[in-house]
Design a protein around this motif. Structure first.
Motif, PDB file in Angstrom:
ATOM      1  N   MET A 204      68.955  38.881  18.254  1.00  0.00           N
ATOM      2  CA  MET A 204      69.174  40.124  18.018  1.00  0.00           C
ATOM      3  C   MET A 204      67.687  40.822  17.739  1.00  0.00           C
ATOM      4  O   MET A 204      67.273  42.370  17.524  1.00  0.00           O
ATOM      5  CB  MET A 204      70.367  40.567  17.949  1.00  0.00           C
ATOM      6  CG  MET A 204      71.427  40.596  18.566  1.00  0.00           C
ATOM      7  SD  MET A 204      70.508  40.596  20.337  1.00  0.00           S
ATOM      8  CE  MET A 204      70.618  42.600  20.751  1.00  0.00           C
ATOM      9  N   GLU A 205      67.479  40.391  16.040  1.00  0.00           N
ATOM     10  CA  GLU A 205      66.970  41.196  15.402  1.00  0.00           C
ATOM     11  C   GLU A 205      65.267  40.703  15.596  1.00  0.00           C
ATOM     12  O   GLU A 205      64.071  41.157  15.043  1.00  0.00           O
ATOM     13  CB  GLU A 205      67.058  40.608  14.112  1.00  0.00           C
ATOM     14  CG  GLU A 205      68.632  41.718  13.464  1.00  0.00           C
ATOM     15  CD  GLU A 205      68.484  42.497  12.161  1.00  0.00           C
ATOM     16  OE1 GLU A 205      67.597  43.162  12.121  1.00  0.00           O
ATOM     17  OE2 GLU A 205      69.543  41.811  11.296  1.00  0.00           O
TER      18      GLU A 205
ATOM     19  N   TRP B 234      71.364  48.994  19.573  1.00  0.00           N
ATOM     20  CA  TRP B 234      71.322  49.698  18.354  1.00  0.00           C
ATOM     21  C   TRP B 234      71.475  48.942  16.795  1.00  0.00           C
ATOM     22  O   TRP B 234      72.680  48.366  17.360  1.00  0.00           O
ATOM     23  CB  TRP B 234      71.256  51.407  18.247  1.00  0.00           C
ATOM     24  CG  TRP B 234      70.923  51.716  17.073  1.00  0.00           C
ATOM     25  CD1 TRP B 234      71.706  51.499  15.624  1.00  0.00           C
ATOM     26  CD2 TRP B 234      69.277  51.512  16.867  1.00  0.00           C
ATOM     27  NE1 TRP B 234      70.155  52.140  14.543  1.00  0.00           N
ATOM     28  CE2 TRP B 234      69.442  52.260  15.434  1.00  0.00           C
ATOM     29  CE3 TRP B 234      67.998  51.596  17.378  1.00  0.00           C
ATOM     30  CZ2 TRP B 234      67.985  52.556  14.853  1.00  0.00           C
ATOM     31  CZ3 TRP B 234      67.186  52.218  16.923  1.00  0.00           C
ATOM     32  CH2 TRP B 234      66.765  52.117  15.689  1.00  0.00           C
TER      33      TRP B 234
ATOM     34  N   VAL C  11      67.594  45.349  23.144  1.00  0.00           N
ATOM     35  CA  VAL C  11      66.960  45.966  21.848  1.00  0.00           C
ATOM     36  C   VAL C  11      66.751  47.393  21.796  1.00  0.00           C
ATOM     37  O   VAL C  11      65.586  47.783  22.352  1.00  0.00           O
ATOM     38  CB  VAL C  11      66.677  45.061  20.891  1.00  0.00           C
ATOM     39  CG1 VAL C  11      66.774  46.074  19.289  1.00  0.00           C
ATOM     40  CG2 VAL C  11      66.979  44.460  20.651  1.00  0.00           C
TER      41      VAL C  11
END
Length: 348
Positions: A37-38, A8, A45
Protein backbone atom coordinates in the motif's frame (compact mmCIF):
# COMPACT_ATOMS: atom_id res chain seq x y z
CA UNK A 1 -13.84 -1.67 -6.91
CA UNK A 2 -10.64 -1.49 -8.95
CA UNK A 3 -11.70 1.76 -10.61
CA UNK A 4 -13.36 3.45 -7.65
CA UNK A 5 -11.92 2.34 -4.31
CA UNK A 6 -9.33 4.74 -2.88
CA UNK A 7 -7.43 4.46 0.39
CA UNK A 8 -5.66 7.28 2.20
CA UNK A 9 -2.61 6.23 4.22
CA UNK A 10 -1.75 8.48 7.12
CA UNK A 11 1.79 9.84 6.97
CA UNK A 12 2.26 10.40 10.69
CA UNK A 13 4.64 8.21 12.66
CA UNK A 14 8.01 6.65 12.02
CA UNK A 15 9.28 3.10 11.43
CA UNK A 16 9.46 0.54 12.86
CA UNK A 17 6.24 1.06 14.84
CA UNK A 18 4.46 2.77 11.94
CA UNK A 19 5.02 2.31 8.18
CA UNK A 20 6.95 -0.93 8.70
CA UNK A 21 6.09 -4.54 9.37
CA UNK A 22 7.43 -8.10 9.11
CA UNK A 23 8.08 -9.54 5.68
CA UNK A 24 8.75 -13.06 6.94
CA UNK A 25 7.31 -15.55 9.49
CA UNK A 26 3.63 -16.36 10.03
CA UNK A 27 3.02 -12.62 10.39
CA UNK A 28 4.38 -11.82 6.93
CA UNK A 29 1.09 -10.67 5.42
CA UNK A 30 1.03 -7.71 7.83
CA UNK A 31 4.30 -6.29 6.51
CA UNK A 32 3.61 -7.12 2.87
CA UNK A 33 0.22 -5.43 2.93
CA UNK A 34 1.72 -2.30 4.44
CA UNK A 35 4.62 -2.28 1.99
CA UNK A 36 2.31 -2.83 -0.98
CA UNK A 37 0.00 0.00 0.00
CA UNK A 38 2.85 2.40 0.72
CA UNK A 39 4.65 1.56 -2.51
CA UNK A 40 4.40 3.51 -5.73
CA UNK A 41 2.41 1.02 -7.81
CA UNK A 42 -0.89 0.52 -5.98
CA UNK A 43 -3.85 1.99 -7.90
CA UNK A 44 -5.88 2.05 -4.70
CA UNK A 45 -3.88 4.75 -2.95
CA UNK A 46 -5.62 8.13 -2.84
CA UNK A 47 -3.64 11.21 -3.85
CA UNK A 48 -5.56 13.31 -1.36
CA UNK A 49 -7.63 12.32 1.69
CA UNK A 50 -10.68 14.09 0.27
CA UNK A 51 -11.00 11.45 -2.46
CA UNK A 52 -10.55 8.49 -0.10
CA UNK A 53 -13.27 6.00 0.77
CA UNK A 54 -11.23 4.41 3.56
CA UNK A 55 -8.29 5.41 5.74
CA UNK A 56 -5.44 3.04 6.59
CA UNK A 57 -3.83 3.19 10.04
CA UNK A 58 -0.37 1.76 9.20
CA UNK A 59 0.84 0.75 12.65
CA UNK A 60 2.37 -2.68 13.16
CA UNK A 61 1.17 -4.74 16.12
CA UNK A 62 3.97 -7.24 15.42
CA UNK A 63 6.62 -4.54 15.80
CA UNK A 64 4.95 -3.01 18.83
CA UNK A 65 5.08 -6.39 20.55
CA UNK A 66 8.63 -7.03 19.35
CA UNK A 67 10.04 -3.78 20.64
CA UNK A 68 7.96 -3.19 23.76
CA UNK A 69 6.89 -6.55 25.15
CA UNK A 70 8.93 -7.49 28.21
CA UNK A 71 7.59 -10.61 29.96
CA UNK A 72 8.98 -9.71 33.39
CA UNK A 73 8.27 -5.99 33.23
CA UNK A 74 5.28 -4.40 34.92
CA UNK A 75 2.69 -2.57 32.85
CA UNK A 76 3.95 -3.68 29.44
CA UNK A 77 0.41 -4.44 28.26
CA UNK A 78 -0.88 -0.96 29.04
CA UNK A 79 2.23 0.56 27.54
CA UNK A 80 1.62 -1.20 24.21
CA UNK A 81 -2.01 -0.10 24.22
CA UNK A 82 -0.95 3.46 25.02
CA UNK A 83 1.24 3.53 21.90
CA UNK A 84 -1.77 2.74 19.72
CA UNK A 85 -4.08 5.10 21.60
CA UNK A 86 -1.58 7.97 21.33
CA UNK A 87 -1.13 7.35 17.61
CA UNK A 88 -4.86 7.53 17.00
CA UNK A 89 -5.12 10.65 19.18
CA UNK A 90 -2.53 12.33 16.95
CA UNK A 91 -4.50 11.32 13.83
CA UNK A 92 -7.80 12.52 15.31
CA UNK A 93 -6.35 15.86 16.46
CA UNK A 94 -4.54 16.60 13.21
CA UNK A 95 -7.16 15.47 10.68
CA UNK A 96 -10.98 15.68 10.59
CA UNK A 97 -11.62 12.20 9.18
CA UNK A 98 -11.52 10.06 12.32
CA UNK A 99 -13.97 12.21 14.26
CA UNK A 100 -16.14 12.66 11.19
CA UNK A 101 -16.92 8.94 11.00
CA UNK A 102 -16.16 7.87 14.59
CA UNK A 103 -13.41 5.76 13.01
CA UNK A 104 -15.87 3.68 10.96
CA UNK A 105 -14.16 4.30 7.60
CA UNK A 106 -10.70 3.54 9.04
CA UNK A 107 -8.99 0.17 9.14
CA UNK A 108 -6.02 -1.55 10.72
CA UNK A 109 -4.24 -4.67 9.46
CA UNK A 110 -2.46 -7.18 11.67
CA UNK A 111 -1.70 -10.88 11.81
CA UNK A 112 -0.44 -10.95 15.39
CA UNK A 113 -2.55 -12.91 17.84
CA UNK A 114 -2.62 -9.94 20.19
CA UNK A 115 -4.13 -7.57 17.63
CA UNK A 116 -7.72 -8.03 18.91
CA UNK A 117 -7.01 -7.19 22.58
CA UNK A 118 -4.62 -4.37 21.68
CA UNK A 119 -7.31 -2.84 19.46
CA UNK A 120 -9.14 -2.08 22.72
CA UNK A 121 -6.61 0.74 23.14
CA UNK A 122 -9.19 3.04 21.55
CA UNK A 123 -12.92 2.29 22.05
CA UNK A 124 -13.84 3.51 18.56
CA UNK A 125 -11.04 1.49 16.96
CA UNK A 126 -12.48 -1.64 18.56
CA UNK A 127 -16.15 -0.80 18.20
CA UNK A 128 -16.36 0.99 14.84
CA UNK A 129 -13.23 0.57 12.73
CA UNK A 130 -12.61 -2.27 10.30
CA UNK A 131 -10.13 -4.61 11.96
CA UNK A 132 -8.39 -6.75 9.33
CA UNK A 133 -6.91 -9.50 11.46
CA UNK A 134 -5.77 -13.12 11.27
CA UNK A 135 -7.00 -13.93 14.77
CA UNK A 136 -10.64 -13.58 13.72
CA UNK A 137 -12.35 -15.15 16.70
CA UNK A 138 -16.04 -14.27 17.06
CA UNK A 139 -15.97 -15.36 20.71
CA UNK A 140 -13.35 -12.67 21.36
CA UNK A 141 -15.09 -9.74 19.72
CA UNK A 142 -14.56 -10.25 16.00
CA UNK A 143 -17.65 -8.75 14.38
CA UNK A 144 -19.11 -10.31 11.26
CA UNK A 145 -19.92 -7.75 8.60
CA UNK A 146 -17.54 -5.19 10.12
CA UNK A 147 -14.18 -6.90 10.63
CA UNK A 148 -12.20 -8.82 8.00
CA UNK A 149 -10.51 -12.22 8.29
CA UNK A 150 -6.93 -11.89 7.09
CA UNK A 151 -5.46 -15.16 5.73
CA UNK A 152 -2.36 -16.29 7.59
CA UNK A 153 0.51 -16.74 5.13
CA UNK A 154 3.72 -18.33 6.40
CA UNK A 155 6.78 -17.00 4.57
CA UNK A 156 9.66 -18.43 6.56
CA UNK A 157 12.31 -16.62 4.53
CA UNK A 158 10.20 -13.74 3.25
CA UNK A 159 10.31 -15.02 -0.34
CA UNK A 160 7.08 -15.22 -2.30
CA UNK A 161 6.07 -18.51 -3.89
CA UNK A 162 3.66 -19.88 -6.47
CA UNK A 163 1.54 -23.05 -6.31
CA UNK A 164 3.27 -26.04 -7.94
CA UNK A 165 2.15 -26.90 -11.47
CA UNK A 166 0.44 -30.05 -12.77
CA UNK A 167 -1.30 -30.74 -9.48
CA UNK A 168 -4.21 -32.53 -11.15
CA UNK A 169 -1.81 -35.32 -12.08
CA UNK A 170 -0.14 -35.61 -8.69
CA UNK A 171 -0.35 -39.08 -7.17
CA UNK A 172 -2.14 -38.79 -3.82
CA UNK A 173 -1.91 -41.99 -1.83
CA UNK A 174 -2.52 -40.67 1.71
CA UNK A 175 -6.07 -39.98 2.84
CA UNK A 176 -5.25 -37.18 5.29
CA UNK A 177 -2.16 -35.52 6.74
CA UNK A 178 -1.19 -33.21 9.59
CA UNK A 179 2.06 -32.25 11.27
CA UNK A 180 2.35 -29.65 13.98
CA UNK A 181 2.89 -28.89 17.63
CA UNK A 182 0.42 -29.58 20.40
CA UNK A 183 -0.81 -25.98 20.54
CA UNK A 184 -4.26 -25.58 22.04
CA UNK A 185 -6.97 -28.06 22.91
CA UNK A 186 -8.05 -28.80 19.32
CA UNK A 187 -4.59 -29.99 18.29
CA UNK A 188 -4.17 -31.84 21.56
CA UNK A 189 -7.36 -33.73 20.82
CA UNK A 190 -6.27 -34.43 17.24
CA UNK A 191 -2.87 -35.75 18.35
CA UNK A 192 -4.44 -37.82 21.12
CA UNK A 193 -6.73 -39.66 18.71
CA UNK A 194 -4.56 -39.92 15.60
CA UNK A 195 -0.85 -39.36 16.25
CA UNK A 196 1.00 -42.42 14.91
CA UNK A 197 -2.14 -44.55 15.03
CA UNK A 198 -3.18 -44.89 11.39
CA UNK A 199 -1.51 -45.33 8.01
CA UNK A 200 -4.23 -43.45 6.13
CA UNK A 201 -4.76 -40.55 8.54
CA UNK A 202 -1.11 -39.61 8.98
CA UNK A 203 -0.64 -37.32 11.97
CA UNK A 204 2.73 -36.21 13.35
CA UNK A 205 3.63 -33.85 16.14
CA UNK A 206 7.14 -33.63 14.75
CA UNK A 207 8.07 -34.82 11.29
CA UNK A 208 10.58 -37.67 11.05
CA UNK A 209 14.05 -36.52 10.04
CA UNK A 210 14.46 -36.23 6.27
CA UNK A 211 10.72 -35.95 5.66
CA UNK A 212 9.41 -33.12 3.48
CA UNK A 213 6.35 -31.31 4.81
CA UNK A 214 5.46 -30.04 1.35
CA UNK A 215 5.80 -33.45 -0.28
CA UNK A 216 3.55 -35.05 2.33
CA UNK A 217 0.94 -32.40 1.54
CA UNK A 218 1.26 -33.07 -2.19
CA UNK A 219 0.76 -36.80 -1.61
CA UNK A 220 -2.37 -36.32 0.52
CA UNK A 221 -5.95 -36.00 -0.60
CA UNK A 222 -6.97 -34.01 2.46
CA UNK A 223 -4.86 -31.76 4.68
CA UNK A 224 -6.02 -31.30 8.25
CA UNK A 225 -6.08 -27.63 9.35
CA UNK A 226 -6.84 -27.48 13.08
CA UNK A 227 -6.70 -24.25 15.02
CA UNK A 228 -3.80 -23.85 17.44
CA UNK A 229 -3.53 -21.34 20.25
CA UNK A 230 -5.39 -18.94 17.94
CA UNK A 231 -8.19 -19.75 15.51
CA UNK A 232 -6.17 -19.00 12.36
CA UNK A 233 -3.80 -21.48 10.78
CA UNK A 234 -1.32 -21.01 7.91
CA UNK A 235 -2.10 -24.60 6.91
CA UNK A 236 -5.25 -23.44 5.16
CA UNK A 237 -3.28 -21.41 2.63
CA UNK A 238 -0.55 -24.05 2.48
CA UNK A 239 -2.99 -26.83 1.66
CA UNK A 240 -4.69 -24.75 -1.05
CA UNK A 241 -1.25 -24.03 -2.53
CA UNK A 242 -0.48 -27.74 -2.64
CA UNK A 243 -3.81 -28.67 -4.22
CA UNK A 244 -4.77 -30.54 -1.07
CA UNK A 245 -8.38 -30.22 0.05
CA UNK A 246 -8.34 -28.38 3.41
CA UNK A 247 -10.14 -30.01 6.31
CA UNK A 248 -10.91 -27.17 8.69
CA UNK A 249 -11.25 -27.94 12.39
CA UNK A 250 -11.97 -24.76 14.32
CA UNK A 251 -14.47 -22.98 16.53
CA UNK A 252 -15.81 -19.43 16.07
CA UNK A 253 -13.62 -18.82 13.01
CA UNK A 254 -15.12 -16.97 10.00
CA UNK A 255 -13.13 -18.16 7.00
CA UNK A 256 -11.34 -15.62 4.75
CA UNK A 257 -13.24 -14.05 1.85
CA UNK A 258 -16.49 -15.78 2.82
CA UNK A 259 -18.41 -12.86 1.30
CA UNK A 260 -17.57 -14.21 -2.15
CA UNK A 261 -16.13 -17.71 -1.64
CA UNK A 262 -18.35 -20.63 -0.63
CA UNK A 263 -15.91 -22.74 1.38
CA UNK A 264 -18.26 -25.72 1.37
CA UNK A 265 -17.50 -26.09 -2.35
CA UNK A 266 -13.74 -26.64 -1.94
CA UNK A 267 -13.10 -27.66 1.67
CA UNK A 268 -14.40 -29.94 4.40
CA UNK A 269 -15.33 -28.65 7.84
CA UNK A 270 -15.29 -31.08 10.75
CA UNK A 271 -16.58 -30.12 14.22
CA UNK A 272 -14.11 -30.57 17.06
CA UNK A 273 -16.25 -33.24 18.69
CA UNK A 274 -16.06 -35.27 15.46
CA UNK A 275 -12.25 -35.51 15.48
CA UNK A 276 -12.41 -39.24 16.40
CA UNK A 277 -14.54 -39.74 13.26
CA UNK A 278 -12.19 -38.01 10.80
CA UNK A 279 -11.36 -41.17 8.88
CA UNK A 280 -14.98 -42.26 8.59
CA UNK A 281 -16.03 -38.78 7.47
CA UNK A 282 -13.36 -38.50 4.77
CA UNK A 283 -13.84 -42.05 3.54
CA UNK A 284 -17.51 -41.18 3.13
CA UNK A 285 -16.60 -38.66 0.43
CA UNK A 286 -16.80 -40.45 -2.91
CA UNK A 287 -13.96 -40.27 -5.42
CA UNK A 288 -16.14 -38.18 -7.71
CA UNK A 289 -16.95 -35.72 -4.89
CA UNK A 290 -13.28 -35.54 -3.96
CA UNK A 291 -12.20 -34.75 -7.52
CA UNK A 292 -14.77 -31.93 -7.67
CA UNK A 293 -13.43 -30.50 -4.40
CA UNK A 294 -9.86 -30.78 -5.63
CA UNK A 295 -10.53 -29.02 -8.94
CA UNK A 296 -12.24 -26.23 -7.07
CA UNK A 297 -9.23 -25.89 -4.76
CA UNK A 298 -7.12 -25.30 -7.87
CA UNK A 299 -9.64 -22.73 -9.10
CA UNK A 300 -9.44 -20.66 -5.89
CA UNK A 301 -5.65 -20.84 -5.61
CA UNK A 302 -5.19 -17.49 -7.33
CA UNK A 303 -7.08 -15.78 -4.51
CA UNK A 304 -4.47 -16.91 -1.96
CA UNK A 305 -1.31 -16.07 -3.90
CA UNK A 306 0.67 -13.07 -2.69
CA UNK A 307 2.12 -11.01 -5.53
CA UNK A 308 4.35 -7.95 -5.34
CA UNK A 309 3.12 -5.81 -6.92
CA UNK A 310 -0.41 -7.08 -6.36
CA UNK A 311 -2.42 -8.51 -9.25
CA UNK A 312 -6.12 -8.78 -10.01
CA UNK A 313 -7.93 -11.40 -7.92
CA UNK A 314 -4.86 -12.22 -5.81
CA UNK A 315 -4.72 -12.27 -2.01
CA UNK A 316 -3.98 -8.55 -1.69
CA UNK A 317 -6.89 -7.57 -3.94
CA UNK A 318 -9.19 -9.97 -2.10
CA UNK A 319 -8.34 -8.33 1.21
CA UNK A 320 -8.98 -4.88 -0.25
CA UNK A 321 -12.27 -6.12 -1.71
CA UNK A 322 -13.33 -7.32 1.75
CA UNK A 323 -12.53 -3.88 3.17
CA UNK A 324 -14.43 -2.23 0.31
CA UNK A 325 -17.55 -4.31 1.01
CA UNK A 326 -17.53 -3.33 4.66
CA UNK A 327 -17.00 0.31 3.84
CA UNK A 328 -20.08 0.19 1.60
CA UNK A 329 -22.14 -1.07 4.52
CA UNK A 330 -21.35 1.81 6.87
CA UNK A 331 -23.14 5.15 6.97
CA UNK A 332 -22.57 7.87 9.53
CA UNK A 333 -25.62 9.96 10.45
CA UNK A 334 -25.58 13.33 12.20
CA UNK A 335 -28.15 14.93 14.46
CA UNK A 336 -27.20 18.65 14.35
CA UNK A 337 -29.71 19.70 17.00
CA UNK A 338 -28.01 17.38 19.48
CA UNK A 339 -24.51 17.46 17.97
CA UNK A 340 -24.46 13.67 17.90
CA UNK A 341 -23.04 11.33 15.29
CA UNK A 342 -24.07 7.70 15.15
CA UNK A 343 -23.37 4.72 12.92
CA UNK A 344 -25.76 2.70 10.85
CA UNK A 345 -24.29 -0.58 9.71
CA UNK A 346 -26.00 -2.81 7.17
CA UNK A 347 -24.88 -6.33 7.96
CA UNK A 348 -24.01 -8.50 4.96
Amino acid sequence: MEKRFKVWIYKEGEPPIVHDGPGASIYAIEGHFMSEMEGKTSPFVARHPAEAHAFFLPFSVVNIVHFFYRPKANGYWEHMKRLIADYIDVIADKHPYWKRSLGADHFMVSCHGWAPPLSHANPELYQNSIRVICNANTSEGFKLGKDVTLPEVHLSDGLLSQPPRDQLHTERTTLAFFAGGSHGYIRQMLLHHWKGKDTEVVVHEYLPKGTSYGELMRKSKFCLCPSGYEVASPRIVESIFMGCVPVIISVDYPLPFSDVLDWSKFSVQIPVEKIPEIKTTLQGISERQYQVLRRRVLLVQRHFVLHRPAKRYDLMHMVLHSIWLRRLNVRVSYLPERNIRFLETKMM
